[in-house]
Write an enzyme that holds these catalytic residues in place. Structure first.
Site, PDB file in Angstrom:
ATOM      1  N   GLU A 102       0.572   5.470   0.442  1.00 42.13           N
ATOM      2  CA  GLU A 102      -0.214   6.642   0.840  1.00 42.13           C
ATOM      3  C   GLU A 102       0.516   7.903   0.403  1.00 42.13           C
ATOM      4  OE1 GLU A 102      -0.684   6.071   5.043  1.00 42.13           O
ATOM      5  OE2 GLU A 102      -1.792   4.198   4.752  1.00 42.13           O
ATOM      6  N   CYS A 151     -10.211  -4.046   1.758  1.00 42.70           N
ATOM      7  CA  CYS A 151     -11.211  -2.981   1.902  1.00 42.70           C
ATOM      8  C   CYS A 151     -12.282  -3.122   0.823  1.00 42.70           C
ATOM      9  CB  CYS A 151     -10.540  -1.614   1.824  1.00 42.70           C
ATOM     10  SG  CYS A 151     -10.053  -1.129   0.152  1.00 42.70           S
ATOM     11  N   GLU A 178      -3.299  -4.559  -2.819  1.00 41.70           N
ATOM     12  CA  GLU A 178      -3.942  -5.431  -3.810  1.00 41.70           C
ATOM     13  C   GLU A 178      -4.027  -4.731  -5.167  1.00 41.70           C
ATOM     14  OE1 GLU A 178      -4.939  -4.663  -0.778  1.00 41.70           O
ATOM     15  OE2 GLU A 178      -6.239  -6.169   0.114  1.00 41.70           O
ATOM     16  N   CYS A 189      -4.211   0.735  -2.350  1.00 45.61           N
ATOM     17  CA  CYS A 189      -3.975  -0.438  -1.512  1.00 45.61           C
ATOM     18  C   CYS A 189      -3.002  -1.409  -2.183  1.00 45.61           C
ATOM     19  CB  CYS A 189      -5.283  -1.173  -1.255  1.00 45.61           C
ATOM     20  SG  CYS A 189      -6.434  -0.248  -0.237  1.00 45.61           S
ATOM     21  N   CYS A 207     -11.098  -2.478  -2.765  1.00 43.78           N
ATOM     22  CA  CYS A 207     -10.334  -3.609  -3.318  1.00 43.78           C
ATOM     23  C   CYS A 207     -11.267  -4.769  -3.661  1.00 43.78           C
ATOM     24  CB  CYS A 207      -9.260  -4.067  -2.341  1.00 43.78           C
ATOM     25  SG  CYS A 207      -7.824  -2.981  -2.338  1.00 43.78           S
ATOM     26  N   ASN A 245       0.829  -1.206   0.000  1.00 48.57           N
ATOM     27  CA  ASN A 245       0.000   0.000   0.000  1.00 48.57           C
ATOM     28  C   ASN A 245       0.862   1.253   0.000  1.00 48.57           C
ATOM     29  OD1 ASN A 245       0.627  -0.892   2.637  1.00 48.57           O
ATOM     30  ND2 ASN A 245      -1.040   0.283   3.537  1.00 48.57           N
TER      31      ASN A 245
END
Ligand code: THU
Length: 235
Positions: A148, A190, A159, A157, A193, A146
């Site tokens: 940010e 999440c 994935e 993310c 995802c 991930n």
């Protein structure tokens, strides 16, 4: 050398407006990104978000972006300001310099080991919640962590970073995905995802390596029951 081969890798079944870019990093490596649409439009990944996130996930910083002359890039002002990117609009993309993110899968491959090493590359200044993912394809895999950035809504993310790498490389046939979180009660993709995974790998195995060392396996379809799917649009 034209953009066509990269534009063909974009997943744009809804708008048919293919987009692609190439980001150059501070270490002189080149990462491609393509637009990846979703039936749920807010979770569409722009080519710049893909390329910058891929670059960051490799531990490198974007410094320059190459864009097709005739195609407007989404989110350009955000990503330009975020990394003070030099913008080069060209019809001659540096395709021959692209870094391959595809990894061959050795016989003695251990997902758990790989996920544990990979998670150190997560870029989590806000959440301090690192996640790693491995997307398996024919003969090998793509890694994701991930990432940010300054705007929470522009992060990606683990994935989806792995999926973005595979799509940019022109690979659409996915086998399965492994995900690992270091913290929290259990590893759980999440909602965004789940929506993207449902579209890209609807009946595939997802192995979740939880923080306590346990593992659970799921069918992607079970993670988003009664989902809104592309097939809903087909008459
Ligand atoms: N995150 C993932 O990368 N994958 C998941 O499966 C769950 C959440 C990230 C997003 C964000 O960087 C951080 O974890 C906290 O939401």
């Amino acid at each position: 050398m034209s953009w066509n081969s990269l534009l063909e890798n974009a997943y744009v079944p809804y708008s048919e407006a293919a987009k692609a870019c190439i980001v150059e990093s501070d270490k002189g490596n080149f990462f491609a990104g393509v637009r990846i649409e979703n039936i749920s439009y807010p979770v569409t990944i722009s080519s710049l978000q893909a390329a910058c996130s891929i670059c960051l996930s490799e531990g490198e910083t974007p410094i320059r972006v190459f864009l097709p002359l005739q195609i407007d890039a989404d989110q350009l002002s955000y990503w330009k300001d975020e990394f003070d990117l030099e913008i080069i609009k060209t019809d001659e993309p540096p395709l021959d310099k692209l870094t391959s993110c595809f990894k061959e899968e050795p016989e003695d491959f251990s997902s758990q080991e790989e996920l544990k090493n990979l998670i150190n590359r997560a870029v989590t200044p806000n959440s301090d919640f690192p996640v790693s993912a491995i997307l398996f394809v024919e003969g090998g895999y793509f890694e994701g962590v991930n990432v940010e950035v300054s705007d929470w809504s522009m992060g990606l993310c683990a994935e989806r970073v792995a999926i973005a790498k595979a799509k940019a490389a022109g690979i659409s046939k996915f086998k399965r995905m492994d995900v690992h979180t270091l913290k929290g009660e259990f590893s759980s993709p999440c909602g965004a995802c789940r929506q993207v995974v449902t579209e890209m790998m609807p009946y595939h195995e997802l192995s979740l390596y939880h923080a306590d060392g346990s593992l659970s396996k799921h069918l992607s379809a079970d993670l988003l029951p009664f989902s809104f799917k592309t097939s809903s649009l087909k008459k």
